[in-house]
Design a protein around this motif. Sequence first.
Motif, PDB file in Angstrom:
ATOM      1  N   SER A  31      -9.754-116.151  15.338  1.00 53.69           N
ATOM      2  CA  SER A  31      -9.078-115.144  14.532  1.00 53.69           C
ATOM      3  C   SER A  31      -8.202-114.231  15.380  1.00 53.69           C
ATOM      4  O   SER A  31      -8.410-114.078  16.586  1.00 53.69           O
ATOM      5  N   ILE A  32      -7.211-113.635  14.704  1.00 48.23           N
ATOM      6  CA  ILE A  32      -6.419-112.537  15.256  1.00 48.23           C
ATOM      7  C   ILE A  32      -6.709-111.308  14.412  1.00 48.23           C
ATOM      8  O   ILE A  32      -6.670-111.368  13.183  1.00 48.23           O
ATOM      9  N   GLN A 126      -5.466 -95.550   8.987  1.00 51.13           N
ATOM     10  CA  GLN A 126      -5.806 -96.797   9.675  1.00 51.13           C
ATOM     11  C   GLN A 126      -5.416 -98.008   8.834  1.00 51.13           C
ATOM     12  O   GLN A 126      -5.504 -97.982   7.601  1.00 51.13           O
ATOM     13  N   ALA A 127      -5.001 -99.054   9.519  1.00 54.54           N
ATOM     14  CA  ALA A 127      -4.750-100.349   8.884  1.00 54.54           C
ATOM     15  C   ALA A 127      -5.485-101.413   9.688  1.00 54.54           C
ATOM     16  O   ALA A 127      -5.448-101.398  10.923  1.00 54.54           O
ATOM     17  N   HIS A 128      -6.154-102.306   8.987  1.00 56.57           N
ATOM     18  CA  HIS A 128      -6.917-103.371   9.638  1.00 56.57           C
ATOM     19  C   HIS A 128      -6.513-104.705   9.014  1.00 56.57           C
ATOM     20  O   HIS A 128      -6.792-104.968   7.848  1.00 56.57           O
ATOM     21  N   GLY A 129      -5.834-105.518   9.805  1.00 53.07           N
ATOM     22  CA  GLY A 129      -5.398-106.830   9.327  1.00 53.07           C
ATOM     23  C   GLY A 129      -6.039-107.944  10.126  1.00 53.07           C
ATOM     24  O   GLY A 129      -6.321-107.784  11.316  1.00 53.07           O
ATOM     25  N   GLN A 130      -6.257-109.082   9.474  1.00 52.04           N
ATOM     26  CA  GLN A 130      -6.899-110.199  10.176  1.00 52.04           C
ATOM     27  C   GLN A 130      -6.521-111.524   9.525  1.00 52.04           C
ATOM     28  O   GLN A 130      -6.376-111.628   8.302  1.00 52.04           O
ATOM     29  N   ILE A 139      -8.193-121.229   5.792  1.00 48.55           N
ATOM     30  CA  ILE A 139      -7.616-120.008   6.348  1.00 48.55           C
ATOM     31  C   ILE A 139      -8.113-118.800   5.564  1.00 48.55           C
ATOM     32  O   ILE A 139      -8.196-118.844   4.335  1.00 48.55           O
ATOM     33  N   GLU A 140      -8.442-117.737   6.270  1.00 55.22           N
ATOM     34  CA  GLU A 140      -8.825-116.476   5.650  1.00 55.22           C
ATOM     35  C   GLU A 140      -7.904-115.383   6.177  1.00 55.22           C
ATOM     36  O   GLU A 140      -7.566-115.365   7.358  1.00 55.22           O
ATOM     37  N   ALA A 141      -7.494-114.491   5.276  1.00 52.85           N
ATOM     38  CA  ALA A 141      -6.598-113.406   5.679  1.00 52.85           C
ATOM     39  C   ALA A 141      -6.901-112.166   4.857  1.00 52.85           C
ATOM     40  O   ALA A 141      -7.272-112.262   3.680  1.00 52.85           O
TER      41      ALA A 141
END
Length: 346
Positions: A31-32, A126-130, A139-141
Amino acid sequence: MNKDLYCLKMKVNVIIILLSWLQKSTAETHSITLQIIGSKGGDLPDFMESWIVDDVPIYHYNTCIGLETMVPALDWLNNSEGHALWQEIRDITELDKTLMSDAFKLACQHANVTGTEKSDTPQIYQAHGQCALNSDGTIEASLTHAFNGHDHVNFDVRTQTWTAAVSSTFFYKRQREANHEDSVTLAHLYGYRCIEMLQTILKYAPWIKERKVPQVHLIEKYALTSSKIDVTCHVTGFYPRDIRVEWLGAGGLPLEEGVRSGEVLPNGDGTYQLRMRLTITEEAQGTQSYSCLVIHSSVSENITVTWVPQSDSDVWRVIAIVAGLGFMLILAVIFCSTIHRKRSIV
């Protein structure tokens, strides 16, 4: 039911559970993760952004000191593809800086807070992306926003829609969805391009995927006010983070009573550690064996370390040594005080 048969069934169930967990933990998932923070007030920087691949930080930007780092750069930037990817990450960061500034100002306005540098109470957005690529190709996003520690809005990558976490954040949902091109770009970034970037990084930085075998040590501590014994199973130096640790008792069955687990903590070198403590009462001592079981994706078989208690002779030997040293210390104090008294008399 026969006691031996019951124990056998319990052991079979435990083995099935542990094997299923092991199979799940060894599945390749990469993951990123993007962690983006905008703030005003206090001593916090106006903007920070970090890119993390499989728990390993690879990029960090901080406007407070103008710091921009990629770790380690030489592993995957000495080629055209890697260099182009770095430039793309920098471009995304610049865009995020603008988006974060706008989102922060809107949130402060609607929350009726100042969000100024002179404020004693910092305001934080805050922003949290993955994005994640599983071993089966799925794929999960995800993308979530928070303001001052509370959920703000969420973005559904699949449907390209925003959801307000509370009624007071509908204004932001409507504004972001009004820009259809923005939603399409976000969905493409997290649902498609992010995975391509992940595959490129793993291609040129194989060290990210390197698994490290846990080291297991048993540490025993005798209570001063009772006959209880605390035995800590210290598991350290492992990567990736997912791990299962169990204390086993009679018949190799997992123990629950007297077991206390800590959290998985970073070591600072990219590996992790975990402590799990077992308290053995005086009545239970000597009635069964105790073992620490460790299951981790870095090893094909589990790691089992059995606790061997100190013998009584060893314990009494330690007590005797401590008592002897204490007696010698008392004699030394008496001798020194006697000499001092004699000198005072003279």
